[in-house]
Design a protein around this motif. Structure first.
Motif, PDB file in Angstrom:
ATOM      1  N   CYS A 229     -16.340   2.214 -30.242  1.00 20.11           N
ATOM      2  CA  CYS A 229     -15.688   1.160 -31.034  1.00 20.11           C
ATOM      3  C   CYS A 229     -14.331   1.608 -31.562  1.00 20.11           C
ATOM      4  N   GLY A 230     -13.662   2.463 -30.789  1.00 23.31           N
ATOM      5  CA  GLY A 230     -12.372   2.971 -31.239  1.00 23.31           C
ATOM      6  C   GLY A 230     -11.304   1.906 -31.361  1.00 23.31           C
ATOM      7  N   GLY A 231     -11.467   0.785 -30.678  1.00 24.15           N
ATOM      8  CA  GLY A 231     -10.472  -0.283 -30.756  1.00 24.15           C
ATOM      9  C   GLY A 231     -10.715  -1.257 -31.893  1.00 24.15           C
ATOM     10  N   TYR A 232     -11.654  -0.932 -32.758  1.00 21.31           N
ATOM     11  CA  TYR A 232     -12.012  -1.824 -33.863  1.00 21.31           C
ATOM     12  C   TYR A 232     -11.751  -1.182 -35.222  1.00 21.31           C
ATOM     13  N   THR A 233     -11.434  -2.032 -36.181  1.00 20.13           N
ATOM     14  CA  THR A 233     -11.406  -1.628 -37.578  1.00 20.13           C
ATOM     15  C   THR A 233     -12.552  -2.341 -38.287  1.00 20.13           C
ATOM     16  N   VAL A 234     -13.430  -1.583 -38.897  1.00 17.19           N
ATOM     17  CA  VAL A 234     -14.559  -2.156 -39.614  1.00 17.19           C
ATOM     18  C   VAL A 234     -14.067  -2.641 -40.978  1.00 17.19           C
ATOM     19  N   ASP A 235     -14.098  -3.959 -41.174  1.00 17.39           N
ATOM     20  CA  ASP A 235     -13.604  -4.499 -42.441  1.00 17.39           C
ATOM     21  C   ASP A 235     -14.723  -5.025 -43.344  1.00 17.39           C
ATOM     22  N   THR A 236     -15.964  -5.042 -42.823  1.00 14.00           N
ATOM     23  CA  THR A 236     -17.115  -5.351 -43.677  1.00 14.00           C
ATOM     24  C   THR A 236     -18.290  -4.477 -43.258  1.00 14.00           C
ATOM     25  N   VAL A 237     -19.024  -4.004 -44.250  1.00 16.42           N
ATOM     26  CA  VAL A 237     -20.263  -3.250 -44.022  1.00 16.42           C
ATOM     27  C   VAL A 237     -21.325  -3.904 -44.893  1.00 16.42           C
TER      28      VAL A 237
END
Length: 388
Positions: A53-61
């Motif tokens: 998932c290197g192309g993603y930014t996690v903005d909610t957990v």
């Protein structure tokens, strides 16, 4: 600067002190001794999926359950630390942990705050102790109030509370008393659900008499009025929030955003592929089912272009509704057949249109299943999503 896509991350915690009588989520009681093995399996999956998932930014957990707070501060902080290591975490990420009042200890809350958790979702359900007992909850309202006040004193200023209506012998005024008690705790968000007797649950087996449809409709509309008067915006059928305090994570499910769910029973929509993990703690920890099969099930490639029926169904659950121009841009489909279904619904006060945006009213929300089915009947391929 390279742009990344946004991703929601859901972590399922299937452990509870005891099983609530109405609950049909995948959760287990009396299994606390297996928490460490489960966390080890989650950590391995965080490493595995973080690598792809290197192309993603996690903005909610979002830690859901079950009862995530029952997992304890050491295990939860280990998972949060691993998320920070393995994923690109947005600086303003919304990080939510579901909590039950009986496990919201001060040491836990302090550790969660230090680890970056900035939102708590607290299972209040009722301010009436008799109703809590009927539901199989293991806390009193006084304990819930104390837990919320402790969280607020420690700096948690974004708190969501859950409430349930349509309980056995409950009246509209009785439920509104719980709403007022919840409002007195100064939450930023409320989720209010009607009780459903789900097959296989203790309450379904006991089959207690519930308020009839007319009584529940009265309660729902009274709830809408009460919360509107308290400054809460009704942004989804069962959810209300103060300005700027919508659940950013749950909103991903309603607008076709991508999300990764880890844990038994957790669902994902990632890279145009939908999949879920089996509802089996043993299999998840072992990495294989009992017969040696994959723990990932129901894998399906679903390009966004083919999700117009799902999009309509989910968006009409929200007050934002469906923009005709956005629908055409996303799916290259004419919205007019659906608009033809919505116009008579609007004439009956169940839907409304603002410019090119169609949405359901509170009365429309009340009968949303029937309304949405009517809208989707304009297109057999859209209706297939609801009636596979």
């Amino acid at each position: 600067m390279k742009l990344t896509k946004q991703l929601g991350l859901y972590i399922h915690v299937p452990f509870c002190v005891s099983k609530c009588y109405y609950c049909d989520f995948y959760s287990l009681s009396g299994q606390g001794g297996r928490m460490d093995a489960y966390v080890a399996a989650l950590l391995a999956h965080l490493r595995e999926y973080g690598a792809v998932c290197g192309g993603y930014t996690v903005d909610t957990v979002y830690f859901g359950g079950g009862t995530p707070s029952y997992l304890g501060e050491k295990r939860l902080t280990a998972l949060l630390t691993e998320i920070g290591k393995r994923f690109t975490l947005a600086k303003n990420a919304e990080i939510t942990v579901e909590c039950n009042p009986d496990s919201m200890t001060k040491p836990l809350l302090k550790k969660l705050k230090k680890a970056g958790v900035n939102r708590l979702s607290v299972g209040l359900q009722s301010a009436n102790d008799d109703e809590l007992a009927t539901l199989g909850r293991v806390h009193t309202f006084a304990e819930a109030r104390a837990a919320v006040e402790t969280a607020q004193a420690l700096g948690f200023d974004n708190l969501s509370l859950d409430l349930m209506y349509g309980l056995p012998h409950q009246t509209t005024q009785g439920f509104l008393a719980s709403v007022d008690a919840a409002l007195a705790l100064c939450p930023t968000h409320l989720s209010c659900y009607s009780l459903k007797l789900e097959p296989g649950t203790r309450m379904a087996r006991e089959n207690p008499p519930l308020p009839d449809d007319d009584a529940q409709a009265e309660t729902y509309l009274a709830l809408c009025d009460r919360l509107a008067g308290a400054g809460f915006a009704h942004y989804e059928i069962s959810n209300w929030a103060r300005a700027g305090q919508r659940s950013r994570h749950n909103s991903k499910y309603w607008d076709l955003s991508e999300y990764l769910g880890l844990g038994p029973g957790a669902h994902s929509y990632l890279g145009g592929r939908r999949f879920e993990f089996v509802r089996d703690l043993d299999a998840y920890c072992a990495g294989l089912t009992a017969d040696g099969g994959s723990i990932v099930s129901d894998e399906e490639d679903v390009p966004t272009m083919q999700r117009h029926g799902e999009y309509l169904m989910l968006r009409l659950r929200t007050r934002d509704g469906v923009s005709e121009s956005d629908f055409h841009r996303l799916f290259q489909r004419d919205f007019e057949p659906y608009a033809e279904k919505l116009r008579p619904l609007a004439a009956h006060g169940l839907a409304a249109c603002d410019m090119d945006r169609w949405y359901l009213t509170d009365r429309g929300f009340l009968v949303s299943n029937a309304v949405i089915a009517e809208v989707l009947s304009a297109d057999e391929s859209a209706l297939d999503f609801v009636n596979p």
